[in-house]
Design a protein around this motif. Sequence first.
Motif, PDB file in Angstrom:
ATOM      1  N   GLN A  65      31.485  41.871  66.607  1.00 22.01           N
ATOM      2  CA  GLN A  65      31.236  43.321  66.580  1.00 22.01           C
ATOM      3  C   GLN A  65      30.861  43.828  65.191  1.00 22.01           C
ATOM      4  OE1 GLN A  65      34.155  41.943  68.137  1.00 22.01           O
ATOM      5  NE2 GLN A  65      32.906  41.927  69.987  1.00 22.01           N
ATOM      6  N   TRP A  66      30.151  43.008  64.419  1.00 20.73           N
ATOM      7  CA  TRP A  66      29.791  43.414  63.061  1.00 20.73           C
ATOM      8  C   TRP A  66      29.034  44.741  63.062  1.00 20.73           C
ATOM      9  CZ3 TRP A  66      32.618  40.175  60.563  1.00 20.73           C
ATOM     10  CH2 TRP A  66      32.737  38.850  60.992  1.00 20.73           C
ATOM     11  N   GLU A  68      29.288  47.179  65.063  1.00 22.87           N
ATOM     12  CA  GLU A  68      30.114  48.309  65.474  1.00 22.87           C
ATOM     13  C   GLU A  68      31.122  48.710  64.405  1.00 22.87           C
ATOM     14  OE1 GLU A  68      31.960  47.214  69.126  1.00 22.87           O
ATOM     15  OE2 GLU A  68      30.077  47.114  70.251  1.00 22.87           O
ATOM     16  N   HIS A  69      31.355  47.852  63.440  1.00 30.34           N
ATOM     17  CA  HIS A  69      32.363  48.160  62.417  1.00 30.34           C
ATOM     18  C   HIS A  69      31.817  49.215  61.465  1.00 30.34           C
ATOM     19  CE1 HIS A  69      35.439  47.798  59.391  1.00 30.34           C
ATOM     20  NE2 HIS A  69      36.111  46.953  60.179  1.00 30.34           N
ATOM     21  N   TYR A  92      22.430  42.711  67.276  1.00 30.06           N
ATOM     22  CA  TYR A  92      22.936  43.404  66.093  1.00 30.06           C
ATOM     23  C   TYR A  92      21.993  44.482  65.566  1.00 30.06           C
ATOM     24  CZ  TYR A  92      26.539  39.838  66.057  1.00 30.06           C
ATOM     25  OH  TYR A  92      27.596  39.031  66.410  1.00 30.06           O
ATOM     26  N   LEU A 355      35.830  49.604  67.642  1.00 28.36           N
ATOM     27  CA  LEU A 355      36.119  48.224  68.011  1.00 28.36           C
ATOM     28  C   LEU A 355      37.207  48.107  69.075  1.00 28.36           C
ATOM     29  CD1 LEU A 355      34.529  47.844  65.335  1.00 28.36           C
ATOM     30  CD2 LEU A 355      35.985  45.859  64.884  1.00 28.36           C
ATOM     31  N   SER A 359      37.072  41.848  74.645  1.00 27.13           N
ATOM     32  CA  SER A 359      36.043  40.910  74.189  1.00 27.13           C
ATOM     33  C   SER A 359      36.399  39.540  74.715  1.00 27.13           C
ATOM     34  CB  SER A 359      35.983  40.882  72.662  1.00 27.13           C
ATOM     35  OG  SER A 359      37.121  40.201  72.146  1.00 27.13           O
ATOM     36  N   HIS A 365      38.118  39.012  69.402  1.00 22.88           N
ATOM     37  CA  HIS A 365      36.934  39.109  68.547  1.00 22.88           C
ATOM     38  C   HIS A 365      36.905  40.368  67.670  1.00 22.88           C
ATOM     39  CE1 HIS A 365      34.427  36.123  71.189  1.00 22.88           C
ATOM     40  NE2 HIS A 365      35.634  35.675  70.890  1.00 22.88           N
ATOM     41  N   PRO A 366      37.255  41.562  68.197  1.00 19.11           N
ATOM     42  CA  PRO A 366      37.274  42.723  67.295  1.00 19.11           C
ATOM     43  C   PRO A 366      38.267  42.579  66.151  1.00 19.11           C
ATOM     44  CG  PRO A 366      37.233  43.438  69.588  1.00 19.11           C
ATOM     45  CD  PRO A 366      37.489  41.960  69.595  1.00 19.11           C
ATOM     46  N   THR A 369      36.665  40.315  63.551  1.00 21.94           N
ATOM     47  CA  THR A 369      35.641  41.115  62.875  1.00 21.94           C
ATOM     48  C   THR A 369      36.274  42.031  61.834  1.00 21.94           C
ATOM     49  OG1 THR A 369      34.246  41.092  64.865  1.00 21.94           O
ATOM     50  CG2 THR A 369      33.804  42.803  63.231  1.00 21.94           C
TER      51      THR A 369
END
Length: 417
Positions: A65-66, A68-69, A92, A355, A359, A365-366, A369
């Motif tokens: 979730q890059w 979304e951060h 992405y 996040l 996932s 995963h969040p 991240t």
Amino acid sequence: MDGHDAETRGARRRTRREVLREGAAAAAGLGLAPTVALGTGVPVGRRAAPVRIGVVGGNFGCAFQWHEHPDCVVAAVSDLRSDRRERLMQVYGCAKSCPSLEELIRDPALDAVAVFTGAPDHVRHCIAALRAGKHVLCAVPAALDLEEAEALLATVRATGLTYMMAETSYYRQVTISARRLQAAGRFGTIFYTEAEYHHAGLETLWFEADGAPTWRHGFPPMLYPTHCTAFLTGVTGERMTAATCLGWGDDSPLLAGNRYENPFWNETALFRTDRGHAFRVGVFWKGAHRGTERAQWYGDRLSFFAEHPNGLGPVIVRAGNQVEKDDAGFERQLSSFELYEQPRWFETDLLPEPLRHDSGHDGSHPFLTHEFVDALRSERRPAIDVVEALAYTVPGIVAHRSALAGGEQLAVPVYEL
């Protein structure tokens, strides 16, 4: 379910104020360093600019979730295959792609690289990125032999940069709960732990369409131990110091000629820890099992069992004062048994709001991240830094050597930064 245990009453969404009020000890128990000085609201050494990251590897690399951060920007992506580069760019929202990791890490605008290439390339790619001045997050495992492990550690020491391993079991919802129970002293002493990673059917990934073997062909089970070892070391902090392991194979022609000279489908290890405790790990690629990534922690006051694929759990068992007679007429202590209502920690303010969704790998995963981005922003070591990564990985390397030697007990090296 008894009413005195808050953990068994389900997921109550905690407020930001409550999280801060729990203090640094509770934050450490979760494996999440606080991002503000507790009680002050003042950021702790936080850099102002967002982390500019490059993502390498268009399969698993697409699962994070890059984008979304709020403190991260995906500035470049890379894969050797053009179709995978296109997928990374689409996922992405990134306009820049590179045909190789070697080209990507030359980009001076990048702060960090997320490496999701094949396992045999992890150390080589991570060392190249670190030497190019990039912080690194890497898929598991950290290394495939002791020489690689030592080279990776030496490079992190020499560069002073951040390395983090993306081990999903550390942030499974049940593992976060186990860390909370451990931090609160609920287990008493965890004297024995079991962990299982059962994943039949991986041989479908062993060969390309043209018949060429992939890196997964014949991959030794114990060289992929971290989905299990994280359940112990990621909860108690213990280090495995000795290993004995047995492997099972069936002379299948599918195993023939693999690059690892591995004869085993399944491997089962028993580890001794630096606290004198026992830890059993089973990694199975074949057999009549339903598939799982789970653990069970046995304490002298409380035991905790992750959900079982055969249908029960999660479960808490408490040591009790009642006495019963077994079927032979002998008296024994009667422990209480209760179902545990697993909180969905990824929906709480342990994560930035964008996040807070499910996932892969049970919502982990969040967290991975956020932990990597926040560690760089806060200029602190991540929860799964290079030392932790090797503490998860190296015991499996030694265990596989033990299996090849017929179960000989071998010492497991312990590394420090």
